[in-house]
Design a protein around this motif. Structure first.
Motif, mmCIF file in Angstrom:
data_model
loop_
_atom_site.group_PDB
_atom_site.id
_atom_site.type_symbol
_atom_site.label_atom_id
_atom_site.label_comp_id
_atom_site.label_asym_id
_atom_site.label_seq_id
_atom_site.Cartn_x
_atom_site.Cartn_y
_atom_site.Cartn_z
ATOM 1 N N GLY A 67 0.822 -1.211 0.000
ATOM 2 C CA GLY A 67 0.000 0.000 0.000
ATOM 3 C C GLY A 67 0.851 1.254 0.000
ATOM 4 O O GLY A 67 1.776 1.392 0.807
ATOM 5 N N PRO A 102 -0.726 7.579 2.183
ATOM 6 C CA PRO A 102 0.146 8.404 3.031
ATOM 7 C C PRO A 102 1.016 7.566 3.976
ATOM 8 O O PRO A 102 2.185 7.891 4.186
ATOM 9 N N GLY A 103 0.469 6.454 4.518
ATOM 10 C CA GLY A 103 1.246 5.615 5.441
ATOM 11 C C GLY A 103 2.371 4.885 4.717
ATOM 12 O O GLY A 103 3.541 4.970 5.119
ATOM 13 N N ASP A 125 1.568 -1.400 -4.824
ATOM 14 C CA ASP A 125 0.267 -0.703 -4.834
ATOM 15 C C ASP A 125 -0.288 -0.772 -6.258
ATOM 16 O O ASP A 125 0.459 -0.561 -7.214
ATOM 17 N N PRO A 126 -1.578 -1.058 -6.412
ATOM 18 C CA PRO A 126 -2.125 -1.159 -7.772
ATOM 19 C C PRO A 126 -2.410 0.188 -8.420
ATOM 20 O O PRO A 126 -2.657 0.257 -9.622
ATOM 21 N N LYS A 127 -2.385 1.274 -7.640
ATOM 22 C CA LYS A 127 -2.914 2.515 -8.228
ATOM 23 C C LYS A 127 -1.938 3.111 -9.247
ATOM 24 O O LYS A 127 -0.716 2.981 -9.112
ATOM 25 N N LYS A 184 -8.361 6.436 -3.904
ATOM 26 C CA LYS A 184 -8.966 6.417 -2.578
ATOM 27 C C LYS A 184 -10.027 7.516 -2.453
ATOM 28 O O LYS A 184 -9.712 8.705 -2.633
ATOM 29 N N GLY A 188 -12.017 13.094 1.549
ATOM 30 C CA GLY A 188 -12.404 14.495 1.546
ATOM 31 C C GLY A 188 -11.240 15.395 1.153
ATOM 32 O O GLY A 188 -11.430 16.537 0.764
ATOM 33 N N GLY A 189 -10.026 14.886 1.311
ATOM 34 C CA GLY A 189 -8.849 15.661 0.922
ATOM 35 C C GLY A 189 -8.651 16.892 1.776
ATOM 36 O O GLY A 189 -8.218 17.935 1.292
ATOM 37 N N LEU A 190 -8.957 16.788 3.069
ATOM 38 C CA LEU A 190 -8.717 17.920 3.974
ATOM 39 C C LEU A 190 -7.512 17.584 4.847
ATOM 40 O O LEU A 190 -7.483 16.529 5.487
ATOM 41 N N ARG A 202 -6.601 15.017 -3.397
ATOM 42 C CA ARG A 202 -6.031 13.835 -2.740
ATOM 43 C C ARG A 202 -5.159 13.002 -3.696
ATOM 44 O O ARG A 202 -4.128 12.453 -3.306
ATOM 45 N N ALA A 250 -1.553 -6.939 -3.723
ATOM 46 C CA ALA A 250 -1.220 -8.128 -2.934
ATOM 47 C C ALA A 250 -2.506 -8.921 -2.750
ATOM 48 O O ALA A 250 -3.446 -8.442 -2.105
ATOM 49 N N GLU A 259 -4.597 3.261 8.341
ATOM 50 C CA GLU A 259 -5.950 2.735 8.535
ATOM 51 C C GLU A 259 -5.981 1.211 8.531
ATOM 52 O O GLU A 259 -6.922 0.617 9.056
ATOM 53 N N GLY A 265 -7.733 10.752 8.976
ATOM 54 C CA GLY A 265 -6.823 9.608 9.059
ATOM 55 C C GLY A 265 -5.427 9.861 8.535
ATOM 56 O O GLY A 265 -4.535 9.038 8.743
ATOM 57 N N ILE A 266 -5.221 10.999 7.846
ATOM 58 C CA ILE A 266 -3.916 11.205 7.197
ATOM 59 C C ILE A 266 -2.815 11.383 8.251
ATOM 60 O O ILE A 266 -1.736 10.794 8.151
HETATM 61 C C1 LIG Z 1 -14.692 9.119 2.095
HETATM 62 C C2 LIG Z 1 -13.536 9.380 3.022
HETATM 63 C C3 LIG Z 1 -13.152 10.684 3.268
HETATM 64 C C4 LIG Z 1 -12.035 10.940 4.071
HETATM 65 N N1 LIG Z 1 -11.632 12.232 4.244
HETATM 66 C C5 LIG Z 1 -10.511 12.488 4.950
HETATM 67 C C6 LIG Z 1 -10.016 13.819 5.045
HETATM 68 O O1 LIG Z 1 -10.572 14.764 4.476
HETATM 69 N N2 LIG Z 1 -8.885 14.037 5.778
HETATM 70 C C7 LIG Z 1 -8.218 13.004 6.409
HETATM 71 O O2 LIG Z 1 -7.201 13.246 7.078
HETATM 72 N N3 LIG Z 1 -8.677 11.729 6.318
HETATM 73 C C8 LIG Z 1 -9.779 11.441 5.597
HETATM 74 N N4 LIG Z 1 -10.211 10.152 5.471
HETATM 75 C C9 LIG Z 1 -9.406 9.082 6.067
HETATM 76 C C10 LIG Z 1 -8.139 8.889 5.236
HETATM 77 O O3 LIG Z 1 -8.471 8.861 3.854
HETATM 78 C C11 LIG Z 1 -7.410 7.599 5.583
HETATM 79 O O4 LIG Z 1 -7.445 7.363 6.963
HETATM 80 C C12 LIG Z 1 -5.973 7.682 5.103
HETATM 81 O O5 LIG Z 1 -5.944 7.784 3.701
HETATM 82 C C13 LIG Z 1 -5.233 6.447 5.556
HETATM 83 O O6 LIG Z 1 -3.989 6.398 4.912
HETATM 84 P P1 LIG Z 1 -3.313 4.974 4.698
HETATM 85 O O7 LIG Z 1 -2.017 5.221 4.012
HETATM 86 O O8 LIG Z 1 -3.327 4.215 5.966
HETATM 87 O O9 LIG Z 1 -4.314 4.176 3.737
HETATM 88 P P2 LIG Z 1 -4.944 4.579 2.337
HETATM 89 O O10 LIG Z 1 -4.852 6.013 2.079
HETATM 90 O O11 LIG Z 1 -6.282 3.932 2.314
HETATM 91 O O12 LIG Z 1 -3.981 3.873 1.290
HETATM 92 C C14 LIG Z 1 -3.971 2.485 1.138
HETATM 93 C C15 LIG Z 1 -3.219 2.168 -0.133
HETATM 94 O O13 LIG Z 1 -3.121 0.757 -0.219
HETATM 95 C C16 LIG Z 1 -3.400 0.346 -1.536
HETATM 96 N N5 LIG Z 1 -3.907 -1.020 -1.431
HETATM 97 C C17 LIG Z 1 -5.114 -1.425 -0.962
HETATM 98 N N6 LIG Z 1 -5.189 -2.763 -1.018
HETATM 99 C C18 LIG Z 1 -4.013 -3.207 -1.518
HETATM 100 C C19 LIG Z 1 -3.480 -4.489 -1.801
HETATM 101 N N7 LIG Z 1 -4.190 -5.598 -1.581
HETATM 102 N N8 LIG Z 1 -2.230 -4.569 -2.330
HETATM 103 C C20 LIG Z 1 -1.486 -3.456 -2.540
HETATM 104 N N9 LIG Z 1 -1.937 -2.210 -2.291
HETATM 105 C C21 LIG Z 1 -3.186 -2.096 -1.773
HETATM 106 C C22 LIG Z 1 -4.417 1.356 -2.058
HETATM 107 O O14 LIG Z 1 -4.352 1.449 -3.479
HETATM 108 C C23 LIG Z 1 -3.956 2.652 -1.381
HETATM 109 O O15 LIG Z 1 -3.057 3.364 -2.190
HETATM 110 C C24 LIG Z 1 -11.325 9.865 4.689
HETATM 111 C C25 LIG Z 1 -11.731 8.557 4.463
HETATM 112 C C26 LIG Z 1 -12.817 8.307 3.630
HETATM 113 C C27 LIG Z 1 -13.208 6.883 3.371
#
Ligand SMILES: Cc1cc2nc3c(=O)[nH]c(=O)nc-3n(C[C@H](O)[C@H](O)[C@H](O)COP(=O)(O)OP(=O)(O)OC[C@H]3O[C@@H](n4cnc5c(N)ncnc54)[C@H](O)[C@@H]3O)c2cc1C
Length: 359
Positions: free
Chosen positions: A9, A12-13, A31-33, A42, A45-47, A98, A120, A272, A284-285
């Protein structure tokens, strides 16, 4: 080749973890994206919250202008559908694109990290590490191996499901729609609507888009979302029209500290995927940044006791989460919320409020 660490993945993490481990360990980032049209992005809200801004400052990072979108808004309009009260409160978010934000975070990863565009599909423990079965865009499959894993694959984490199948966390489905609206006065909103469930909904103006979304219990989420739009249009004059895009994804919302899935000595979960997200605002960012930093420190601290070190060093994150867990019932219980909103405590009286009162 066997990698020291495979990061699953690149949100941001994962991007942060790859940046912090680059040059210190051999790293594979999966990551597939991609930027290809139709590729999964993903929903967000992008805040960028003040906590996330602080995390960027801690990394000594400054934000490029092309990641920002118009306009920057300084308050959130809060709608309570149980009391029909509306209040504006000051907020200090940055309004982002975002997709561009994630791309920028990936561009910060130094060369030397191997990147794989794939998903994965399965992660297995082996004698001295892990094997990861990846599915590529064309459908081909390939297996990689790594001594350690970082699960950074978001709410519906394959790493968590494969390696910690017994772990339970509270799940919602976030549904978000994009409407093309250039004529509307831009605003953020946060909507509390007990008829739609026990979480919240939101709207955000971004360039020419008006985005409306909410987090709902997985059963009937789509019909609950549509019924809520209808109530907002009827009670508060929201104008939606035909959506240009509808997106949905899982979102976790911890009820207690025990719902965080840290992983173990071989596999650490961050962002997350672990359940690090604010239960009060779904921000969650910042949690993804901070848990990535703590996990990388734990990994670089030596091969033994990594899981313990990670858990121990998330003390500040746990304290912050405990604070959010205490705040959540006050915000989400209609009675205290009504009392706070009615009192006007810390709210802003806008020019349009004054006009409506005929002053
Ligand atoms: C609708 C919505 C609105 C939100 N708005 C906000 C906001 O405005 N501000 C804020 O701070 N937080 C917001 N959040 C929360 C925030 O988006 C997440 O908590 C944050 O992006 C988590 O970051 P992360 O890196 O843990 O995971 P993610 O950002 O979810 O990234 C996970 C990555 O893993 C990849 N992935 C997934 N499955 C696989 C796999 N099997 N194999 C390989 N790669 C994989 C995905 O492509 C993605 O790139 C929002 C969440 C949602 C659902």
């Amino acid at each position: 080749m066997r990698y020291d660490v495979a990061i699953i993945g690149a949100g941001p993490g994962g991007s942060t973890a790859a940046r912090l481990l680059a040059g210190k360990l051999s790293v594979l980032l999966i990551d597939p994206k991609s930027d290809a049209p139709g590729s999964f992005q993903k929903p967000c809200g992008g805040l960028l919250s003040p906590d996330a801004q602080r995390s960027l400052a801690r990394f000594d990072l400054t934000l490029p202008r092309d990641v920002l979108v118009d306009p920057q808004i300084f308050s959130v309009r809060t709608y309570d559908l149980s009391s029909m009260l509306v209040r504006d409160y000051q907020r200090f978010y940055l309004n982002l694109d975002r997709r561009r934000f994630d791309r920028w975070l990936m561009e910060l990863i130094p060369p030397g990290v191997d990147r794989l565009e794939g998903r994965a599909a399965a992660v297995r423990r082996e004698a001295d590490g892990f094997s990861i079965l990846c599915r590529m865009p064309g459908g081909a499959e390939q297996t990689f191996s790594a001594r350690r894993i970082i699960g950074a694959d978001g709410a519906h984490s394959a790493v968590r499901r494969c390696l910690f199948p017994g772990h339970r966390a509270r799940r919602y489905v976030a549904v978000q729609q994009w409407f093309e609206r250039e004529d509307q006065h831009p605003f953020y909103s946060c909507i509390f609507d007990p008829e739609a469930g026990d979480c919240c909904s939101w709207s955000i103006s971004k360039n020419r888009w008006f985005i409306f979304g909410g987090a709902f219990s997985p059963q009937d989420c789509r019909s609950v979302f549509e019924a809520q739009k209808e109530r907002l249009a009827r009670c508060f004059g929201f104008v939606f029209g035909t959506p240009a895009k509808t997106e949905a994804c899982e979102v976790l919302r911890p009820r207690r500290l025990g719902e965080i899935c840290y992983g173990d000595d071989g596999a650490l979960l961050i962002g997350e995927a672990a359940g690090w997200i604010s239960p009060s605002s779904l921000e969650g960012i910042s949690w993804a940044f901070d848990s990535a930093r703590v996990a990388c420190d734990a990994l670089l601290g030596g091969p033994s006791q990594t899981g313990n070190r990670y858990r121990k060093n998330t003390r500040r994150l746990r304290l912050r989460l405990a604070g959010k867990l205490l705040k959540t019932p006050v915000l989400y219980d209609p009675l205290p919320r009504r009392l706070i909103m009615r009192s006007g405590l810390r709210s802003i009286r806008t020019v349009s409020d004054a006009r409506q009162c005929g002053k």
